[in-house]
Scaffold this motif. Structure first.
Motif, PDB file in Angstrom:
ATOM      1  N   CYS A  39      -3.475   1.593   6.465  1.00  0.00           N
ATOM      2  CA  CYS A  39      -2.155   2.100   6.085  1.00  0.00           C
ATOM      3  C   CYS A  39      -1.994   3.498   6.644  1.00  0.00           C
TER       4      CYS A  39
ATOM      5  N   SER B 186      -3.720   4.440  -5.593  1.00  0.00           N
ATOM      6  CA  SER B 186      -4.455   3.786  -4.513  1.00  0.00           C
ATOM      7  C   SER B 186      -5.122   2.535  -5.074  1.00  0.00           C
TER       8      SER B 186
ATOM      9  N   CYS C 128       0.831  -1.209   0.000  1.00  0.00           N
ATOM     10  CA  CYS C 128       0.000   0.000   0.000  1.00  0.00           C
ATOM     11  C   CYS C 128       0.862   1.255   0.000  1.00  0.00           C
TER      12      CYS C 128
ATOM     13  N   LEU D 203      -8.169  -0.119   3.394  1.00  0.00           N
ATOM     14  CA  LEU D 203      -6.960  -0.813   3.828  1.00  0.00           C
ATOM     15  C   LEU D 203      -6.275  -0.054   4.961  1.00  0.00           C
TER      16      LEU D 203
ATOM     17  N   LEU E 151      -5.844  -7.476  -0.468  1.00  0.00           N
ATOM     18  CA  LEU E 151      -4.651  -7.261  -1.285  1.00  0.00           C
ATOM     19  C   LEU E 151      -4.260  -8.510  -2.066  1.00  0.00           C
TER      20      LEU E 151
ATOM     21  N   SER F  18      -2.509  -7.261  -5.460  1.00  0.00           N
ATOM     22  CA  SER F  18      -1.778  -6.019  -5.194  1.00  0.00           C
ATOM     23  C   SER F  18      -0.343  -6.068  -5.707  1.00  0.00           C
TER      24      SER F  18
ATOM     25  N   HIS G  98       1.089   4.282  -2.734  1.00  0.00           N
ATOM     26  CA  HIS G  98       0.595   5.567  -2.229  1.00  0.00           C
ATOM     27  C   HIS G  98       1.589   6.696  -2.486  1.00  0.00           C
TER      28      HIS G  98
END
Length: 408
Positions: free
Chosen positions: A339, A247, A238, A337, A270, A290, A242
């Motif tokens: 994060c 995203s 993530c 999520l 993910l 992910s 980011h």
């Protein structure tokens, strides 16, 4: 090939080490950086991210070992030549390591634990630049010359792993210090190649080249991507997307609590299909997981200058690039999520994207280029693997050997 200049060798028995300037080319450094930023997991020390070769194989990325192969050979040749131990050195460990903000290590030798006594030599290859990409992280030696190394991308420092080269790394105060580190041994029992080849044969030979997209990565367990820091933390996958402005979004085009697993653990999302978003836009393509999406994002930033130059092209190899369909008004589709984005920005936020004018058309082209790149590497791996297995060693396979192996 990058030019190489070496510091004069030290007197025998003092503090044997050498700095090789420009051993790795800029493009080699960038490719290894791509591998690390798209595959790395939580490291062996606080504030460290690492990518080992077994980890690549275990996550369906065995083909990403290919960029390491010529580098490993050059480094082994350099070690054997400088320390005058031809054909008597084996690679014990190969790994990409990044030291993030707060990372440091005190005075030590690289064989200072009973389970590390087999280590004879160390090679540290710098993949990015001190001052430009990070601050701190200076390698310092307790005795001898050079007494400290200011990292420059492409430079390599080689030294003995024993107490003749006690050293430390000062604290990284900003950014991310990227290195390729190899440890060498004279004990064949610790050679990493046979074990790695067994792993590769189990994970790579089982795949079918005819199977569609047989190069798609598969994430390791979620806890391997958790980066703990000051009673908080974040998922590395993530965080990596980011800090580059992306995203993760629902693959269905809208977010609903029904997409949550029964365990109510959002991190498990993910490992499922998802989309990438940027600002108010969501890219039309559905990614398998992910790690798949992260690799494409990192590939895009590696190849951004080339992609911009090819913006008007509509084909890559035999593939036709379809311009992306953008789903506007992404509100409500972003995955929930856990994060800590502020912390992630502090740790990984040194990536300079200001010079890249992002365009979705470039990104779509990047997706196709990543697929070509990955497919080509996977095919090469399947071609080279039988040669490696028969020799119990990973090496650059000469084209003449490939020709002799072809059926008449």
């Amino acid at each position: 090939m990058a030019s190489t200049t070496a510091s004069p060798p030290p007197a025998a028995g003092d503090h044997p080490r050498v700095l090789l300037r420009g051993l790795l080319s800029r493009e080699t450094c960038k490719e290894l950086e791509f591998v690390h930023r798209s595959c790395g997991a939580a490291g062996y020390r606080p504030s460290v991210v690492s990518t080992s070769l077994p980890h690549l194989a275990a996550t369906g990325c065995g083909h990403l070992l290919l960029p390491f192969v010529p580098v490993r050979e050059r480094l082994r040749d350099a070690v054997e030549s400088f320390f005058d131990c031809l054909f008597d050195v084996f690679i014990e460990f190969t790994g990409l390591i990044s030291w993030c903000k707060g990372a440091s290590i005190g005075w030590h030798s690289d064989d200072n634990k009973p389970y590390l006594r087999q280590r004879a030599f160390t090679a540290v290859c710098y993949l990015n630049n001190h001052g430009e990409d990070y601050k701190g992280g200076i390698l310092q030696f307790q005795d001898g010359d050079p007494s400290s190394i200011v990292p420059v991308a492409g430079d390599v420092v080689i030294y003995t792993a024993d107490n003749r080269n006690v050293h430390c790394v000062t604290e990284v105060t900003e950014g991310e210090r990227l290195t390729l580190t190899l440890w060498f041994t004279r004990d064949r029992a610790y050679n990493e190649d046979p074990k790695l080849l067994t792993f590769l044969s189990q994970t790579s030979l089982s795949c079918e080249p005819t199977k569609q997209k047989f190069y798609i990565p598969m994430p390791a367990s979620d806890n391997m991507y958790w980066f703990p820091c000051d009673q908080s933390g974040f998922d590395i996958r993530c965080a990596r997307v980011h800090v580059l402005g992306f995203s993760f979004h629902s693959s269905s085009g809208e977010y609903s609590t029904s997409v949550l697993p029964t365990e109510d653990d959002p991190v498990e999302l993910l490992g499922k299909q998802l989309r990438l978003g940027r600002g108010d836009d969501v890219f039309d393509k559905i990614f398998s997981n992910s790690l798949h999406a992260l690799q494409v994002v990192q590939f895009y930033y590696w190849k951004a200058p080339e992609l911009a130059a090819r913006r008007e092209q509509s084909a890559v190899g035999s593939r036709t690039v379809r311009y992306p369909v953008i789903i506007h008004h992404s509100r409500g589709t972003e995955l929930p999520l856990p994060c800590n984005h502020t912390l992630a920005q502090t740790i990984f936020g040194s990536v300079n994207t200001a010079e890249i004018a992002f365009k979705w058309n470039d990104f779509a082209l990047g997706v196709a280029m990543w697929e070509n790149y990955s497919e080509d590497l996977k095919k090469q791996l399947l071609t080279f693997l039988p040669f490696w297995l028969s020799n119990e060693s990973i090496f650059v396979v000469d084209s003449s050997e490939l020709q002799r192996a072809e059926p008449i």
